[in-house]
Design an enzyme around this catalytic site. Structure first.
Site, PDB file in Angstrom:
ATOM      1  N   ASP A   1     -15.466  -8.795 -14.912  1.00 15.51           N
ATOM      2  CA  ASP A   1     -16.903  -8.785 -15.199  1.00 15.51           C
ATOM      3  C   ASP A   1     -17.740  -8.968 -13.936  1.00 15.51           C
ATOM      4  O   ASP A   1     -17.847 -10.075 -13.409  1.00 15.51           O
ATOM      5  CB  ASP A   1     -17.204  -9.898 -16.216  1.00 15.51           C
ATOM      6  CG  ASP A   1     -18.659  -9.896 -16.668  1.00 15.51           C
ATOM      7  OD1 ASP A   1     -19.418  -8.990 -16.274  1.00 15.51           O
ATOM      8  OD2 ASP A   1     -19.034 -10.818 -17.407  1.00 15.51           O
TER       9      ASP A   1
ATOM     10  N   ASP B   1     -23.558  -4.173 -14.698  1.00 12.60           N
ATOM     11  CA  ASP B   1     -22.789  -5.225 -15.354  1.00 12.60           C
ATOM     12  C   ASP B   1     -21.600  -4.646 -16.115  1.00 12.60           C
ATOM     13  O   ASP B   1     -21.788  -3.968 -17.124  1.00 12.60           O
ATOM     14  CB  ASP B   1     -23.754  -5.958 -16.314  1.00 12.60           C
ATOM     15  CG  ASP B   1     -23.065  -7.011 -17.154  1.00 12.60           C
ATOM     16  OD1 ASP B   1     -21.986  -7.485 -16.751  1.00 12.60           O
ATOM     17  OD2 ASP B   1     -23.614  -7.358 -18.219  1.00 12.60           O
TER      18      ASP B   1
END
Ligand SMILES: *[C@@H]1O[C@H](CO)[C@@H](O)[C@H](O)[C@H]1NC(C)=O
Ligand SMILES: *[C@@H]1O[C@H](CO)[C@@H](O)[C@H](O)[C@H]1NC(C)=O
Length: 423
Positions: free
Chosen positions: A312, A132
């Site tokens: 992201d 992530d």
């Protein structure tokens, strides 16, 4: 001090021996599922995904303040851009009802996750993890966890001769729930590269978002910068870099099949042409400067002030602020505000005229292909747009809907992200 030349030779040798590539799997593809079975039957998954992104970002912003002693510029108002439309379009009308309501129960709760494998401890214990770029901590479910960790592989700290208990508890808020436990340090190996004394959250409780039914991998590896770390410690990738294992750059390809994370460089097999590079304006999240929105290659709104857009891998959609997203859809012919049907922040566009939506970041424009922007048919001629708005996030979030269009490089050493045409 190791001379530079020796270092680069070392990298060459390391790379030649074992390419630090991590194939990423995807179990449940939310985007494909929506195209297959309709957006409505997946809408709760989408909404919980947006909520999770929101709490992740708020957690990161709070950690930033704790770690640096400064309020993040996107929160303090130093970075607070607003959009001005280039022409005066009326706001999209509201879609008030849909005729063919789908009957499936709206209880599904999953999201797009890109996960690969790491090993932890001595002897090595194997886990699957989500990588992530929107957070900075590594955590795993641990032996002794309550039933919220059921179905996951559990990290057995007692079975690892290199595990060290720091005795520091951790608390990570995620949406409604939280993950809690104790921070250990241990040896972590990823794609043949080894980090010593890496901070790992050994969880004794998982929030619902990380329970096995909702989160197929066991744990999460945050790939953003140290200032976002709730643990106040180095993220895994920073540890690898600091210990001289890889140069501070990694490449990511997210796609339906053949997704990959490459540590220490980029994979020339997965892109063609040159990267278009964009400087980071903040090195906490991977934050770029958002300057304009485009529809069909025409600028339809420009930013006054500074408005960050973070890159992201842990977010599915392209998320923007309420006013900016409304201006975007105002410029798309036939777009309707679907907040009354799908929930706040959702819009639909005519399926026979899906636009090419783009963003200008760092002076360059990047488009989202219409078939990626289109989340699927809501009914008849209305398709749900992959750009949504959310309150409570002080910047734009360029998630999967954006990243799937490119091969992306995250270059911490040169404080940039870059995007090339995928093969
Ligand atoms: C964390 O989650 C647990 C279990 O869901 C809950 O009982 C507790 O109140 C939560 N703590 C906080 C501070 O939100
Ligand atoms: C863009 O960044 C990548 C990754 O660091 C680098 O390999 C490439 O040379 C850069 N391109 C330009 C034009 O600066």
């Amino acid at each position: 001090m190791v001379p530079l030349k020796a270092l680069s030779l070392f990298y060459l040798v390391v790379c030649a021996v074992a390419l630090p590539k991590i194939p990423l799997s995807k179990r449940d593809d939310l985007l494909a599922s929506m195209k297959r079975s309709g957006v409505l039957s997946n809408i709760n998954r989408l909404k919980s995904q947006i909520a999770k992104t929101k709490s992740k970002i708020q957690t990161g912003l709070a950690a930033f303040e704790k770690n640096t002693g400064n309020v993040h510029p996107a929160v303090s108002g130093k970075f607070s851009g607003t959009f001005t439309a280039t022409s005066n379009n009326p706001a999209p009308e509201k879609l008030t009802s849909i005729s063919k309501r789908q009957t499936e129960p709206l209880t599904d709760f999953e999201e797009d996750l890109w996960f690969g494998t790491i090993t932890v401890g001595t002897p090595p214990q194997t886990f699957t993890v989500d990588f992530d770029t929107g957070s900075s901590d590594t955590f795993l479910p641990a032996v002794g966890c309550d039933d919220t960790c059921d179905g996951h592989t559990l990290y057995d700290t007692a079975a690892s001769s290199t595990a060290v208990n720091t005795n520091d508890p951790f608390f990570l808020q995620f949406g409604a729930g939280n993950a809690t436990g104790t921070i250990f340090t241990d040896t972590v190996t990823v794609a043949g590269l080894t980090a010593q004394s890496q901070a790992i959250g050994a969880s004794n409780h998982y929030s619902v978002e990380f329970e096995e039914a909702n989160f197929p991998p066991d744990g999460l590896v945050g790939m953003a910068f140290e200032s976002l770390s709730v643990f106040g410690d180095n993220p895994l990738f920073s540890t690898l870099v600091n210990q001289g294992t890889v140069p501070p750059v990694f490449g990511v390809r997210l796609t339906d099949s053949g997704s990959e994370l490459l540590l220490g460089g980029v994979d020339p097999k997965l892109f063609t042409g040159a990267f278009r590079n964009v400087s980071l304006i903040e090195e906490d999240f991977y934050a770029t400067a958002l300057q304009a929105l485009e529809v069909n290659n025409r600028i339809i709104a420009t930013v006054n002030g500074i408005l960050p857009a973070i890159v992201d891998t842990g977010t599915t959609l392209l998320i923007g602020d309420v006013d900016g997203v409304e201006i975007l859809y105002s410029a798309i012919p036939g777009a309707l505000d679907a907040s009354g049907v799908l929930g706040p922040g959702f819009f639909v566009v005519p399926c026979d005229n899906i636009p090419t939506v783009g963003v200008t970041i760092g002076g360059q424009s990047f488009n989202v292909a219409p078939d990626i922007f289109n989340l699927g048919v809501l009914e008849d001629n209305f398709c749900v747009g992959g750009v949504v708005s959310s309150e409570g996030i002080p910047f734009w979030v360029l998630g999967d809907i954006f990243l799937r269009n490119f091969y992306a490089v995250f270059d911490q050493g040169n404080a940039l992200v870059g995007f090339a045409t995928p093969t």
